[in-house]
Design a protein around this motif. Structure first.
Motif, short mmCIF file in Angstrom:
data_model
loop_
_atom_site.label_atom_id
_atom_site.label_comp_id
_atom_site.label_asym_id
_atom_site.label_seq_id
_atom_site.Cartn_x
_atom_site.Cartn_y
_atom_site.Cartn_z
N VAL A 17 -14.38 -3.86 -18.77
CA VAL A 17 -15.35 -2.76 -18.63
C VAL A 17 -14.74 -1.65 -17.78
O VAL A 17 -13.84 -1.88 -16.97
CB VAL A 17 -16.69 -3.24 -18.02
CG1 VAL A 17 -17.34 -4.27 -18.90
CG2 VAL A 17 -16.51 -3.74 -16.61
N PRO A 18 -15.23 -0.41 -17.95
CA PRO A 18 -14.67 0.70 -17.19
C PRO A 18 -14.72 0.45 -15.68
O PRO A 18 -15.73 0.00 -15.14
CB PRO A 18 -15.56 1.89 -17.58
CG PRO A 18 -16.05 1.55 -18.95
CD PRO A 18 -16.24 0.05 -18.91
N LEU A 19 -13.63 0.75 -15.04
CA LEU A 19 -13.49 0.57 -13.60
C LEU A 19 -13.16 1.93 -12.99
O LEU A 19 -12.28 2.64 -13.47
CB LEU A 19 -12.38 -0.44 -13.31
CG LEU A 19 -12.13 -0.85 -11.87
CD1 LEU A 19 -13.37 -1.47 -11.24
CD2 LEU A 19 -10.97 -1.85 -11.82
N TRP A 20 -13.89 2.31 -11.96
CA TRP A 20 -13.73 3.58 -11.26
C TRP A 20 -12.80 3.34 -10.08
O TRP A 20 -13.12 2.54 -9.20
CB TRP A 20 -15.11 4.03 -10.81
CG TRP A 20 -15.21 5.33 -10.10
CD1 TRP A 20 -15.45 5.50 -8.78
CD2 TRP A 20 -15.13 6.63 -10.66
NE1 TRP A 20 -15.51 6.84 -8.48
CE2 TRP A 20 -15.32 7.56 -9.63
CE3 TRP A 20 -14.89 7.12 -11.94
CZ2 TRP A 20 -15.29 8.94 -9.82
CZ3 TRP A 20 -14.87 8.49 -12.15
CH2 TRP A 20 -15.07 9.38 -11.09
N LEU A 21 -11.64 4.02 -10.05
CA LEU A 21 -10.65 3.82 -9.00
C LEU A 21 -10.21 5.14 -8.39
O LEU A 21 -10.35 6.20 -9.01
CB LEU A 21 -9.40 3.11 -9.56
CG LEU A 21 -9.59 1.67 -10.03
CD1 LEU A 21 -8.34 1.19 -10.75
CD2 LEU A 21 -9.92 0.77 -8.86
N MET A 87 -10.87 8.95 -19.15
CA MET A 87 -10.87 7.49 -19.19
C MET A 87 -9.56 7.04 -19.85
O MET A 87 -9.17 7.56 -20.88
CB MET A 87 -12.06 6.98 -20.00
CG MET A 87 -12.18 5.48 -20.08
SD MET A 87 -12.67 4.69 -18.54
CE MET A 87 -14.33 5.31 -18.33
N TYR A 88 -8.87 6.09 -19.21
CA TYR A 88 -7.67 5.48 -19.78
C TYR A 88 -8.04 4.13 -20.36
O TYR A 88 -8.77 3.36 -19.73
CB TYR A 88 -6.60 5.26 -18.70
CG TYR A 88 -5.98 6.50 -18.14
CD1 TYR A 88 -5.02 7.21 -18.85
CD2 TYR A 88 -6.34 6.95 -16.88
CE1 TYR A 88 -4.44 8.35 -18.31
CE2 TYR A 88 -5.77 8.09 -16.34
CZ TYR A 88 -4.81 8.78 -17.06
OH TYR A 88 -4.24 9.90 -16.53
N THR A 89 -7.51 3.83 -21.53
CA THR A 89 -7.62 2.48 -22.08
C THR A 89 -6.20 1.95 -22.21
O THR A 89 -5.37 2.52 -22.92
CB THR A 89 -8.31 2.48 -23.46
OG1 THR A 89 -9.62 3.05 -23.31
CG2 THR A 89 -8.44 1.06 -24.00
N TYR A 90 -5.91 0.89 -21.48
CA TYR A 90 -4.58 0.30 -21.47
C TYR A 90 -4.41 -0.64 -22.66
O TYR A 90 -5.38 -1.02 -23.31
CB TYR A 90 -4.35 -0.43 -20.14
CG TYR A 90 -4.34 0.53 -18.97
CD1 TYR A 90 -3.18 1.21 -18.61
CD2 TYR A 90 -5.50 0.78 -18.24
CE1 TYR A 90 -3.17 2.11 -17.55
CE2 TYR A 90 -5.51 1.68 -17.18
CZ TYR A 90 -4.34 2.34 -16.84
OH TYR A 90 -4.34 3.23 -15.80
N ASP A 91 -3.17 -1.00 -22.94
CA ASP A 91 -2.86 -1.85 -24.09
C ASP A 91 -3.64 -3.17 -24.09
O ASP A 91 -3.96 -3.70 -25.14
CB ASP A 91 -1.36 -2.15 -24.16
CG ASP A 91 -0.54 -0.92 -24.54
OD1 ASP A 91 -1.13 0.05 -25.08
OD2 ASP A 91 0.68 -0.92 -24.29
N ASN A 92 -3.96 -3.68 -22.90
CA ASN A 92 -4.70 -4.95 -22.82
C ASN A 92 -6.21 -4.75 -22.94
O ASN A 92 -6.97 -5.71 -22.83
CB ASN A 92 -4.37 -5.69 -21.52
CG ASN A 92 -4.84 -4.94 -20.28
OD1 ASN A 92 -5.41 -3.86 -20.37
ND2 ASN A 92 -4.59 -5.53 -19.13
N GLY A 93 -6.67 -3.51 -23.14
CA GLY A 93 -8.10 -3.22 -23.29
C GLY A 93 -8.81 -2.79 -22.02
O GLY A 93 -9.95 -2.33 -22.07
N ASP A 94 -8.15 -2.93 -20.86
CA ASP A 94 -8.76 -2.48 -19.60
C ASP A 94 -9.02 -0.99 -19.67
O ASP A 94 -8.17 -0.21 -20.12
CB ASP A 94 -7.84 -2.76 -18.41
CG ASP A 94 -7.73 -4.23 -18.06
OD1 ASP A 94 -8.49 -5.03 -18.62
OD2 ASP A 94 -6.86 -4.56 -17.22
N ARG A 95 -10.21 -0.59 -19.21
CA ARG A 95 -10.58 0.83 -19.17
C ARG A 95 -10.77 1.25 -17.72
O ARG A 95 -11.44 0.56 -16.95
CB ARG A 95 -11.85 1.06 -19.98
CG ARG A 95 -11.59 0.88 -21.48
CD ARG A 95 -12.85 0.91 -22.28
NE ARG A 95 -13.58 -0.34 -21.99
CZ ARG A 95 -14.88 -0.50 -22.18
NH1 ARG A 95 -15.62 0.47 -22.63
NH2 ARG A 95 -15.45 -1.65 -21.90
#
Length: 158
Positions: A17-21, A87-95
């Motif tokens: 799920v989207p994570l705010w960092l 929003m970034y979506t990484y290759d492993n699906g992390d957003r």
């Protein structure tokens, strides 16, 4: 260092799920030169970027990331820009979406090389002859180099 342990621990609990960092972009200058790294994951040139550790001062994170990624010692001169990334979506699906804090740093010592495996190259580039980079990264560099000492907040007009 790749993904910080605190994020891996969070991802075990929340999945993709989207994570705010909070992140930093470190635009390091040495005279007329700018430090850039070529990212191992995308092959793109960029200034040094990284994630702020819990409880870490953002300017300390910028200097730490420069040392970890390029083996260069630098000191923060001023805050240049605070903005929110796409929003970034990484290759492993992390957003993930970042509050990005752009600093201009002054080189103190060290010759750049890809110190931690996150990058394949690191080097100095004359600011009038920077390699091609994404519009987002170019805006971060240009904002840090334009001579304005007061920080900008929010999106920049196109």
């Amino acid at each position: 260092m790749a993904t910080p342990q605190f994020i891996l621990d969070l991802r075990e609990k929340i999945g993709t799920v989207p994570l705010w960092l909070c992140g930093v972009t470190a635009v390091v200058v040495r005279g007329d030169d700018v430090l850039l790294v070529r990212r191992a994951d995308t092959g793109e040139w960029s200034p040094v970027c990284g994630i702020i550790d819990p409880g870490e001062d953002p300017s300390d994170a910028a200097t730490r990331e420069v040392l970890e990624e390029a083996d260069v010692v630098a000191t923060a001169e001023h805050l240049s820009w605070v903005h929110v990334t796409d929003m970034y979506t990484y290759d492993n699906g992390d957003r993930t979406q970042y509050v990005d804090i752009v600093f201009r740093l002054q080189w103190v010592s060290g010759e750049p090389f890809p110190a931690d495996g996150e990058n394949t190259e690191a080097g100095w580039f004359v600011r009038t002859a920077l390699p091609e980079m994404s519009t987002d990264m170019r805006r971060r560099v240009d904002t840090a180099l334009d001579g304005t000492v007061a920080a900008r907040f929010g999106p920049l007009d196109d």
